[in-house]
Enzyme design. Structure first.
Site, PDB file in Angstrom:
ATOM      1  CE  LYS A  50      -3.739  -2.415   2.322  1.00 35.20           C
ATOM      2  NZ  LYS A  50      -4.420  -2.772   3.560  1.00 35.20           N
ATOM      3  CD  GLN A  94      -3.269  -4.149   6.840  1.00 32.31           C
ATOM      4  OE1 GLN A  94      -3.260  -3.174   6.086  1.00 32.31           O
ATOM      5  NE2 GLN A  94      -3.795  -5.306   6.500  1.00 32.31           N
ATOM      6  CG  ASP A 117      -9.504   0.081   4.923  1.00 33.67           C
ATOM      7  OD1 ASP A 117      -9.316  -0.149   3.709  1.00 33.67           O
ATOM      8  OD2 ASP A 117      -8.887  -0.488   5.839  1.00 33.67           O
TER       9      ASP A 117
END
Ligand code: NAD
Length: 280
Positions: A50, A94, A117
């Site tokens: 990422k 994460q 997200d």
């Protein structure tokens, strides 16, 4: 005839180029803060990718690697700090987190306008009510793949197998917004193949290897395989691809289908967060 293979790698590369062009148009490069807690090797690889692609697209990498033993309060304070920092456009926590941390509580703390997200309750509410907001990356990536493949959605029968907050539920909402007639299946659904066989567009996101076989496919259907399973011979999905290839009209492979789109959508969401902030 064999199904058209929907190329997720090519679609993701195109989307990343689009993001790079959009970033260049912004006055200031967006900053993505990835938060990695502890040393889970799989999470480290995901976050590294990422970050690499974020920098490649011209954005700023504001990564924080935090010790596994960080407390709930300390992590909450870091999220608050990032929420308040104007240099931070997007925040990504994460998952999974070490067991002593409450992920739901920490996710809820992320400013929904920085929730790249798309997993906060506010983002889910915005999606469900059809208002502007950041959408979860995997289902949003699936919509991109469907559009790129020219799959008609208005009036189509769409069946989503799986109802998680991460994939199934937001996927169903996104399809509904595009005027598909949506059915959601889950682990208590009876006669799964019969329901799947009605689908013009079938999205498999159950996390069960080869759950979807030939008997679940309507001839000519578009099949999107979100599942990822590691086997001794490599990755495979929720769909028994070899068995359905000559029934389906189009299908995403695993690997090389939905997977590559997820990170590309994260980058897209970071640009979108920057644009929404400017518009506000
Ligand atoms: P999850 O375990 O949170 O949810 C699975 C859902 O499938 C549940 O709602 C459950 O009710 C349903 N289900 C389980 N067994 C079923 C069955 N036999 N019949 C019908 N429904 C059933 O999983 P998730 O996080 O939504 O992920 C699903 C799959 O997608 C996993 O394989 C995961 O690895 C993969 N995934 C891929 C990406 C990507 O980028 N490609 C991203 C996220 C998840």
């Amino acid at each position: 005839m064999s199904a058209l293979i929907i190329d997720g790698k090519a679609a993701a590369a195109e989307l990343r180029e689009e993001v790079t062009r959009e970033v260049a148009l912004l006055e200031e490069a967006p900053g993505l803060a990835t938060l990695l807690v502890g040393d889970d090797p799989a999470s480290e690889i995901y976050v590294r990718n990422k970050r690499r692609l974020c920098v490649k697209a011209g954005m700023r990498d504001l990564h924080r690697h935090l010790p596994a033993e960080i407390s709930q309060v300390e992590l909450a304070e870091i999220i608050d700090e990032l929420n308040a920092d104007p240099a931070v456009t997007g925040i990504l926590l994460q998952l999974p987190l070490p067991k002593h941390l409450d992920a739901v509580d920490l996710l809820a703390r992320i400013d929904p306008d920085k929730d790249v997200d798309g997993l906060t309750e506010t983002s889910a509410g915005r999606l469900a009510s059809g208002v502007t907001g950041l959408r979860p990356c995997t289902p949003a990536g699936v919509m991109r793949l469907l559009d790129r493949a020219g799959v008609p959605l208005a009036g189509a029968n769409a069946v989503v197998v799986g109802r998680s907050n991460l994939v199934g539920r937001p996927q169903a909402q996104l399809l509904l917004q595009r005027d598909a007639t949506v059915t959601i299946c889950h682990r208590y659904t009876r006669d799964l193949p019969v329901i799947c066989r009605r689908a013009d567009v079938l999205i498999a996101a159950a996390g069960v290897r080869h759950l979807i076989g030939r008997d679940a496919i309507k001839p000519g259907a578009t099949v999107i395989d979100v599942g990822i399973h590691r086997t001794e011979t490599g990755l495979c999905g929720d769909v028994d691809t070899a068995a359905v290839l000559d029934v389906a009209g189009a299908i995403t492979p695993v690997p090389g289908g939905v997977g590559p789109m997820t990170i590309a959508m994260l980058l897209w969401n970071t640009v979108e967060a920057a644009r929404l902030r400017t518009a506000a």
